[in-house]
Scaffold this active site. Structure first.
Site, short mmCIF file in Angstrom:
data_model
loop_
_atom_site.label_atom_id
_atom_site.label_comp_id
_atom_site.label_asym_id
_atom_site.label_seq_id
_atom_site.Cartn_x
_atom_site.Cartn_y
_atom_site.Cartn_z
N SER A 113 0.79 -1.23 0.00
CA SER A 113 0.00 0.00 0.00
C SER A 113 0.82 1.28 0.00
CB SER A 113 -0.96 0.01 1.20
OG SER A 113 -2.02 -0.88 0.97
N LYS A 120 -0.18 3.72 -2.57
CA LYS A 120 -1.25 4.72 -2.47
C LYS A 120 -0.73 6.15 -2.41
CE LYS A 120 -4.75 1.64 -0.46
NZ LYS A 120 -4.09 0.38 -0.11
N SER A 144 -5.85 3.19 4.62
CA SER A 144 -5.34 2.39 3.51
C SER A 144 -6.46 1.62 2.83
CB SER A 144 -4.24 1.43 3.98
OG SER A 144 -3.41 1.05 2.90
N LYS A 200 2.94 6.41 5.37
CA LYS A 200 2.16 5.37 4.69
C LYS A 200 2.74 4.01 5.02
CE LYS A 200 -1.29 3.95 2.54
NZ LYS A 200 -1.27 2.91 3.60
#
Length: 241
Positions: A31, A34, A80, A189
């Site tokens: 992720s 993202k 997420s 993140k």
């Protein structure tokens, strides 16, 4: 891909590597994808109040209804949320395929030569990069005020409409441990899939300078956090550049 029994951290200061272990080894990134998704979505349309129907084919923490693009970006960066990421990609001019092409074009333009994107969420094991390339990504994500503001929030609330009443859905940040421990994180993140292991990408500020901290392939959350703590506590120091 190599097994994820080792962490691969790199910290970058003004394009100068401070500390790295296997920074050029290509791995799935989960992720962390993202961050690029957010950049492409923001650049394509800064109207964050426009509403879009959630595409939850890959799963979502949100019930299926329309949300503002702001709410989708927030759910994606904080919790997420995979459905939010896919919705933003599908909403792009030309659809999902054009969105993924734009992600790869942006990666090339930034000099992320070892990076490839196959989807907007990071679920695909074909989303690969290196710690060095991801340091570039985080450095550019840091230029977006929206990403800086949202990605470090420990919790957000999204309004949902049921048959009888409106309610708030609270979504906790996937990186609350690091955000509570370190107050100098500017961009955050996390990522996890079985092929990728436990990953994290941060931009932190120390002594007035910005550092990218990347960890890929940790065996669990504890090891991931230990590697991040070591990088921030022991390897961020000013150098002449």
């Amino acid at each position: 891909f190599p097994s994820h029994d080792t962490c691969f951290p790199v910290t970058i200061l003004h394009q100068t590597v401070q500390y790295n272990v296997n920074a050029d080894q290509q791995r799935p990134v989960a992720s962390i994808t993202k961050l690029m998704t957010a950049m492409i979505a923001l650049d394509s349309d800064w109207n964050l109040d426009r509403r879009v129907m959630l595409d939850n084919r890959v799963g979502s923490f949100l019930p299926r209804q329309t949300y503002t693009r702001r709410e989708l970006l927030m759910a994606m960066l904080v919790k997420s949320d995979n459905g939010a990421a896919e919705t933003l990609a599908q909403d792009y001019p030309g659809g999902r395929e054009a969105f993924i092409a734009a992600m790869n074009t942006r990666a090339r333009s930034l000099g992320m030569w070892q990076t490839n994107y196959d989807d907007a969420s990071g679920l695909s094991r074909l989303n690969v990069s290196t710690a060095r390339d991801l340091a570039i990504l985080v450095s550019h994500a840091d230029r977006y005020e929206f990403i800086r503001d949202v990605s470090v929030r420990t919790q957000i609330s999204v309004e949902t409409t049921g048959k009888k009443r409106t309610r708030q859905v609270n979504l906790d940040n996937t990186n609350t441990v690091a955000l509570n421990k370190f107050k100098n994180i500017l961009v955050s993140k996390t990522g996890y899939t079985t092929p990728a292991g436990f990953c994290m990408a941060l931009m932190v500020e120390e002594s007035g300078r910005r550092y990218a901290v990347i960890v890929l392939g940790a065996v669990d959350k504890i090891k991931r956090m230990a590697t991040v703590s070591d990088a921030i506590s022991n390897h961020l120091y000013p150098t002449a550049v």
